[in-house]
Design a protein around this motif. Structure first.
Motif, PDB file in Angstrom:
ATOM      1  N   TYR A  75       0.811  -1.224   0.000  1.00  0.00           N
ATOM      2  CA  TYR A  75       0.000   0.000   0.000  1.00  0.00           C
ATOM      3  C   TYR A  75       0.842   1.270   0.000  1.00  0.00           C
ATOM      4  CZ  TYR A  75      -4.863  -1.416   0.089  1.00  0.00           C
ATOM      5  OH  TYR A  75      -6.097  -1.867  -0.272  1.00  0.00           O
ATOM      6  N   GLU A  76       1.802   1.352   0.875  1.00  0.00           N
ATOM      7  CA  GLU A  76       2.604   2.574   0.970  1.00  0.00           C
ATOM      8  C   GLU A  76       3.291   2.882  -0.360  1.00  0.00           C
ATOM      9  OE1 GLU A  76       5.832   4.685   3.943  1.00  0.00           O
ATOM     10  OE2 GLU A  76       5.007   2.737   4.481  1.00  0.00           O
ATOM     11  N   LYS A  80       2.205   6.143  -2.793  1.00  0.00           N
ATOM     12  CA  LYS A  80       3.219   7.143  -3.151  1.00  0.00           C
ATOM     13  C   LYS A  80       3.366   7.264  -4.661  1.00  0.00           C
ATOM     14  CE  LYS A  80       5.843   7.058   1.124  1.00  0.00           C
ATOM     15  NZ  LYS A  80       7.077   6.677   1.800  1.00  0.00           N
ATOM     16  N   ARG A  83      -0.357   8.996  -5.919  1.00  0.00           N
ATOM     17  CA  ARG A  83      -1.054  10.074  -5.213  1.00  0.00           C
ATOM     18  C   ARG A  83      -1.171  11.380  -5.992  1.00  0.00           C
ATOM     19  NH1 ARG A  83       3.151  10.325  -0.276  1.00  0.00           N
ATOM     20  NH2 ARG A  83       4.965  11.036  -1.451  1.00  0.00           N
ATOM     21  N   LYS A  99      -5.209  -1.423   7.608  1.00  0.00           N
ATOM     22  CA  LYS A  99      -4.780  -0.117   7.091  1.00  0.00           C
ATOM     23  C   LYS A  99      -5.907   0.888   7.328  1.00  0.00           C
ATOM     24  CE  LYS A  99      -0.853  -1.654   5.650  1.00  0.00           C
ATOM     25  NZ  LYS A  99       0.306  -1.446   6.484  1.00  0.00           N
ATOM     26  N   TRP A 103      -4.305   6.606   8.276  1.00  0.00           N
ATOM     27  CA  TRP A 103      -3.003   6.227   7.740  1.00  0.00           C
ATOM     28  C   TRP A 103      -2.968   6.467   6.234  1.00  0.00           C
ATOM     29  CZ3 TRP A 103      -1.492   2.250   4.348  1.00  0.00           C
ATOM     30  CH2 TRP A 103      -0.117   1.992   4.286  1.00  0.00           C
ATOM     31  N   MET A 104      -4.036   6.055   5.540  1.00  0.00           N
ATOM     32  CA  MET A 104      -4.086   6.248   4.089  1.00  0.00           C
ATOM     33  C   MET A 104      -4.177   7.728   3.742  1.00  0.00           C
ATOM     34  SD  MET A 104      -6.290   3.042   2.693  1.00  0.00           S
ATOM     35  CE  MET A 104      -7.434   2.940   4.058  1.00  0.00           C
ATOM     36  N   LEU A 107      -0.771   9.222   3.787  1.00  0.00           N
ATOM     37  CA  LEU A 107       0.076   8.855   2.650  1.00  0.00           C
ATOM     38  C   LEU A 107      -0.297   9.615   1.382  1.00  0.00           C
ATOM     39  CD1 LEU A 107       0.501   4.992   3.023  1.00  0.00           C
ATOM     40  CD2 LEU A 107       2.226   6.752   3.376  1.00  0.00           C
ATOM     41  N   GLU A 109      -1.429  12.606   1.265  1.00  0.00           N
ATOM     42  CA  GLU A 109      -0.986  13.988   1.480  1.00  0.00           C
ATOM     43  C   GLU A 109      -1.922  15.032   0.884  1.00  0.00           C
ATOM     44  OE1 GLU A 109       3.055  14.184   0.035  1.00  0.00           O
ATOM     45  OE2 GLU A 109       3.808  13.081   1.771  1.00  0.00           O
TER      46      GLU A 109
END
Length: 177
Positions: A75-76, A80, A83, A99, A103-104, A107, A109
């Protein structure tokens, strides 16, 4: 409605199959990414009748509803990667256990409509049970849209986020008993 799947493994294939079978949307309105466009990707394309790409960013830019159907540990990296191409109007859907929405959001932003879900393996035969919850940016219509999509391969229930892990413990394990 255009639906994008980042990841096209067993769960995504079951979801896509149900969505198409139950005419939630046409195969032409589904785009999925697979890590490699090898023979298995070609077979999935032929089996499901959808477009397939190796480009996650292409899927993210395409979708009105973007379903992140990769293993949780990816996921991370995936978020990234995509996004900056995900639109504010896109509904981002997670199917990863553990998750959390916050938290999502961190990520990505930027403020996005994010819906956390947890489908279970009976989705493979159209009998899944999925719990669903949206973040504060989601309207009830956004959550209902996700529920309509997930109804293509089973039933859905809207829950508070703190109940998702409880539901997973019951619905994720019970079908195996």
């Amino acid at each position: 409605m255009k639906i994008g799947f980042i990841g096209c493994g067993n769960m995504a294939s079951a979801m896509i199959g149900g969505i198409i079978k139950n005419q939630v949307t046409a195969p032409a309105d589904i785009l999925a990414s697979a890590k490699t466009a090898d023979q298995s990707g070609k077979e999935k394309n032929e089996e499901l009748g959808i477009a397939l790409t190796a480009d996650n960013r292409e899927v993210a830019a395409f979708a009105d509803v973007l379903i992140l159907a990769v293993k949780p540990f990816y996921y991370e990296e995936v978020i990234k990667e995509i996004r900056d191409v995900v639109s504010e109007d896109t509904i981002v859907v997670s199917i990863a256990p553990g998750k959390k929405l916050a938290w999502m959001e961190g990520l990505f932003e930027k403020p996005l409509k994010i819906v956390r879900t947890m489908p279970n393996t009976p989705a493979l035969v159209g009998e899944g049970m999925s719990c669903v919850c949206g973040n504060k940016k989601c309207s009830s219509e956004n959550v209902d849209t996700v529920c309509r999509i997930f109804a293509g391969f089973g039933k859905t229930e809207i829950v508070e986020e703190d109940m998702i892990d409880v539901v997973v413990g019951v619905s994720g394990s019970s079908p195996a008993v």
